[in-house]
Structure formats: structure tokens, C-alpha cells
Design an enzyme around this catalytic site. Sequence first.
Site, mmCIF file in Angstrom:
data_model
loop_
_atom_site.group_PDB
_atom_site.id
_atom_site.type_symbol
_atom_site.label_atom_id
_atom_site.label_comp_id
_atom_site.label_asym_id
_atom_site.label_seq_id
_atom_site.Cartn_x
_atom_site.Cartn_y
_atom_site.Cartn_z
ATOM 1 C CB CYS A 116 -0.937 -0.021 1.206
ATOM 2 S SG CYS A 116 -0.073 0.295 2.715
ATOM 3 N NE ARG A 121 1.704 -2.412 5.835
ATOM 4 C CZ ARG A 121 0.525 -1.898 6.208
ATOM 5 N NH1 ARG A 121 -0.026 -0.987 5.465
ATOM 6 N NH2 ARG A 121 -0.086 -2.334 7.287
ATOM 7 C CG ASP A 307 -0.937 3.221 12.940
ATOM 8 O OD1 ASP A 307 -1.607 2.257 13.327
ATOM 9 O OD2 ASP A 307 -0.163 3.154 11.968
ATOM 10 N NE ARG A 399 -8.826 1.264 4.466
ATOM 11 C CZ ARG A 399 -7.918 0.455 3.936
ATOM 12 N NH1 ARG A 399 -7.187 0.862 2.912
ATOM 13 N NH2 ARG A 399 -7.715 -0.735 4.421
HETATM 14 C C1 EPZ Z 1 -0.576 -3.081 12.011
HETATM 15 O O1 EPZ Z 1 -0.238 -3.412 10.682
HETATM 16 C C2 EPZ Z 1 -1.617 -1.982 11.907
HETATM 17 N N1 EPZ Z 1 -2.769 -2.473 11.158
HETATM 18 C C3 EPZ Z 1 -1.027 -0.762 11.200
HETATM 19 O O2 EPZ Z 1 -2.020 0.256 11.252
HETATM 20 C C4 EPZ Z 1 0.197 -0.283 11.974
HETATM 21 O O3 EPZ Z 1 0.778 0.798 11.297
HETATM 22 C C5 EPZ Z 1 1.197 -1.434 12.104
HETATM 23 O O4 EPZ Z 1 0.565 -2.578 12.726
HETATM 24 C C6 EPZ Z 1 2.414 -1.049 12.946
HETATM 25 O O5 EPZ Z 1 1.988 -0.680 14.218
HETATM 26 C C7 EPZ Z 1 -3.630 -3.316 11.779
HETATM 27 O O6 EPZ Z 1 -3.457 -3.694 12.926
HETATM 28 C C8 EPZ Z 1 -4.831 -3.736 10.973
HETATM 29 P P1 EPZ Z 1 3.399 -4.796 11.220
HETATM 30 P P2 EPZ Z 1 0.716 -4.702 10.408
HETATM 31 O O7 EPZ Z 1 3.414 -6.173 10.711
HETATM 32 O O8 EPZ Z 1 0.518 -5.721 11.442
HETATM 33 C C9 EPZ Z 1 7.332 -5.140 8.721
HETATM 34 C C10 EPZ Z 1 -3.392 1.954 10.429
HETATM 35 O O9 EPZ Z 1 -3.137 3.084 9.992
HETATM 36 N N2 EPZ Z 1 6.899 -6.516 8.443
HETATM 37 O O10 EPZ Z 1 3.405 -4.566 12.695
HETATM 38 O O11 EPZ Z 1 0.554 -5.084 8.988
HETATM 39 C C11 EPZ Z 1 6.419 -4.096 8.097
HETATM 40 O O12 EPZ Z 1 6.779 -3.850 6.748
HETATM 41 C C12 EPZ Z 1 -2.549 0.761 10.002
HETATM 42 O O13 EPZ Z 1 -4.326 1.683 11.245
HETATM 43 C C13 EPZ Z 1 7.804 -7.399 7.858
HETATM 44 O O14 EPZ Z 1 8.944 -7.052 7.559
HETATM 45 O O15 EPZ Z 1 2.146 -4.041 10.590
HETATM 46 C C14 EPZ Z 1 6.673 -2.899 8.983
HETATM 47 O O16 EPZ Z 1 7.855 -2.269 8.563
HETATM 48 C C15 EPZ Z 1 -1.468 1.159 8.998
HETATM 49 N N3 EPZ Z 1 7.395 -8.679 7.614
HETATM 50 C C16 EPZ Z 1 6.887 -3.527 10.369
HETATM 51 O O17 EPZ Z 1 7.220 -4.900 10.123
HETATM 52 C C17 EPZ Z 1 6.139 -9.121 7.947
HETATM 53 O O18 EPZ Z 1 5.835 -10.312 7.707
HETATM 54 C C18 EPZ Z 1 5.683 -3.488 11.277
HETATM 55 O O19 EPZ Z 1 4.598 -3.983 10.534
HETATM 56 C C19 EPZ Z 1 5.248 -8.208 8.538
HETATM 57 C C20 EPZ Z 1 5.650 -6.909 8.793
#
Ligand code: EPZ
Length: 420
Positions: A116, A121, A307, A399
Site C-alpha cells: 500500500c 507490507r 500511526d 476506513r
Molecule cells: C498493524 O499493521 C496496523 N494495522 C497498522 O495500522 C500499523 O501501522 C502497524 O501494525 C504497525 O503498528 C492493523 O493492525 C490492521 P506490522 P501490520 O506487521 O501488522 C514489517 C493503520 O493506519 N513486516 O506490525 O501489517 C512491516 O513492513 C494501520 O491503522 C515485515 O517485515 O504491521 C513494517 O515495517 C497502517 N514482515 C513492520 O514490520 C512481515 O511479515 C511493522 O509492521 C510483517 C511486517
Amino acid sequence: MDKLIIEGGVKLKGEVTVSGAKNSVLPILAATLLTDDACVIKGVPDLRDSNTMLKILRSLGKSVEAEGGVATIAAGKNKGFVADYKLVSTMRASFCVLGPLLGRFKKAKVSLPGGCIIGVRPVDLHLKGIKALGAAISIEGGYVLAKAPRLKGSHMYLGGVYGSSVLATDNVMMAAVLASGRTVIESAACEPEVVDLAEFLNKMGAKIKGHGTPIIEIEGVKHLHGATHTIIPDRIEAGTLMIAALITRGDILIKNAFPAHLGAVIDKLQEAGASIVKAENWLRVTYKKRLKPINITTLPYPGFPTDMQAQMMSLMTVTTGISVITEKIYPDRFMHVAELNRMGAYIQREGPHAIVNGVKSLSGAPVMASDLRASASLVLAGLVAHGDTAISRIYHLERGYENIEEKLEKLGARTRREKE
Ligand code: EPZ
């Protein structure tokens, strides 16, 4: 498509009640796939994303009734295990149905989420975790196919290059609760929304300990039953409303908000000079004097939440002095910078850093929302800018913020919608 017009310059005053947390309700609704019994989820916010998750549950054969913030999820006619591209591609968080489908049916076919605007992601940690539980994974036609004749508990490390992963922790937890034996997740995410999910799973009969700390332990059980649960308040909505009080030099009582979930945000706003009165489930934010610039680095919980980065940036654009914002979770999460600069802000992007040179005032302008939190930052800027700000692609805001226009208008804001 609609655009939101905001007439700036009004001090927001009064009280507002925060809705249920988007990032808690999504995995908790997915967790209802782990049982055929009825589950009752209260405090469900009426959002584009929560409604998408309810559609996905229906597409997977669940019977779903949702009315007045209460969703009743029960067994339907069939039991699907394929989460299709059409729905998953509209909301990447729907990838969190992978864990419960695998846990319950020992197989799952879930469309890989797209990236996104805020970043690539990846889902490598999700797949690492369910492989560790014994699932065979293949990627075909943009779908993840996971099969596991039986899931076996395992000791795993789930930290990535950017630290812990919220939804990977959720997915693995939901697959492990019905696995045989003990699972330990090291470098688990500690966000309050992960804790809320674990609490719900335990109400369903799971045996989870350590949630809220980097080490989560799960004893697998044979069966999960239905449960009733109320979603925690949305700490990001609460934080956004705190900044609305400060950027408009107002005074807002924010109800149904847990200061305990907002430690880093409260700390930084107090460092800037905000007056914040806290109680267990409300807080009052009052603008007392000119704010000071501050430096922010986003980190996994309990660090400063990514966030809240865009919203804090809006506040810093009108705070005299230089603030440096470093984005360590999504280094490209700066789509709001160009739009804020169109409103007269003076922000320089240097890789994962944004250098915010505070200016005296912003001027209203036509701007474009790009993602959920960037659109919130544009609303905040519009509230303080001179003149009208017209924010297009406002569906991004819908959203994650329930009835945000009504909430702001009740506080005195002047907003209206127009067709794009
Ligand atoms: C959750 O997303 C939230 N969404 C996001 O909120 C939030 O920004 C994010 O956590 C971080 O706090 C929901 O809970 C629905 P992550 P998530 O996996 O779980 C990397 C909003 O605005 N990563 O914690 O998808 C990733 O690229 C949204 O409400 C990997 O490398 O985020 C990022 O740099 C946006 N490999 C970091 O980890 C993976 O397999 C944290 O991402 C997964 C993630």
C-alpha cells in the site's frame, strides 16, 4: 467520490467519545472463525474496514448480524477456507484470516495482500510463523495456500528487520491456539490490540500467557467455544483528537480513552507543553501556551506509534522551531509531507527523516488524501489553516475514523462535503 471541506480557525472545545479500535476489531472478528459457536462482539466501530471484515466472514460461510455496534457471528450453511482476492485486496489486514482458517480447518487459501502507499507490507514473518507450526506453504496465482494435517506447537522468533509485527503475531497466535502442544513466540508484538485479541481468545477457552510482553506462551487446546467481548477504545483516534485540541488551541475532554495505551504520545505532547489531565478511561487536553518543537522516532509499542506520526507532524508544522520526525517502521510513510507543504508548511524529507520547520500559519488549499493517517493529518491541518481546505479521496479517512465529521462538528469545527 466525496471531498471534505474544512473551514479553519475554530478552537475546538467540548467533549467527545472515542469509538472501538479498528486494529483490534479486525483480528478479533477473524478469530470468530476458530469456532462454530456464536460470538458477540460489542463496541464494533462502523468503518469501511470493519464492514469489509464482516463481508469476508460472510464469504467464508459465517452468519453475520451487525446492528448498533454489536456484531453476532455464528455458524452459517457452509465453512469456506478461501479468502478471495476481491475482498482481501481492498484491505490488507484481512490477511489475518490466515491463522484462524489454518487453526480451525488445517488448510487455508488467502490472497496475498498488495502493498500500500505506506510501504511494501511484506508477510514473510506471518509465513515463517505458520511454517514453524508445521504448515506447508505454497504461493500460487497470488494466493498463499497453507496446509497442515496437524499443527504442532513450536518455539519461534518472530522479530523482523523493523522489529515485531502486529498482524504476524495475531496470525500465529490464532493458528497456535488449536495446535497440539506449547508455542512460544519470541519478539511478539506488545500492542494493546494484540492483548485485546489474546483476551478474547482466552475467553473462547484458549490458554495464552505473556500477551503484552515480547514473549507469548500458548498451550494448544482441542476446541474453542463462543464468547462475548467488548473492543478496547481506539488509541489512535484518541491521539488524533488530542492533537485536534492542541492544533486549534482548544480544550477537549476525550471519553472512552485509556491513557495507559497512550504513554509515548502523552509523554511527547507534555514535552511540547500540552496540559493533559488523565484518569483511567478519559483524558482532558487543553492548550495553555505556545508549544515547543519536539523530536519523534516511531517504534513498536510501547514506543511512539507510527500511526500517530502524520498527525504529530501536522501539529509540528505550526509549532515554531525545528522538529525532526524519524519513521522507523515504514520509512516511506511520508505521503502527507507534500500535501502539508501545499498548505504552507515547510517540511524537508531526508530518507526516513522529516525535518519540520515550524511556520506561523497554514493556508487552506485543495489537498489529496493518500492513506488513512495521512488523511487525518490533513484534517488536522485544515482545522488550523486560514480559509478553506478541500480534502479529496476522503474515503481513506472513512476506513478508520467512525463519524469523525459529526465528532468534530460537535466540538465546533465547520466542515461540509462536496462531490468531487
Ligand atoms: C498493524 O499493521 C496496523 N494495522 C497498522 O495500522 C500499523 O501501522 C502497524 O501494525 C504497525 O503498528 C492493523 O493492525 C490492521 P506490522 P501490520 O506487521 O501488522 C514489517 C493503520 O493506519 N513486516 O506490525 O501489517 C512491516 O513492513 C494501520 O491503522 C515485515 O517485515 O504491521 C513494517 O515495517 C497502517 N514482515 C513492520 O514490520 C512481515 O511479515 C511493522 O509492521 C510483517 C511486517
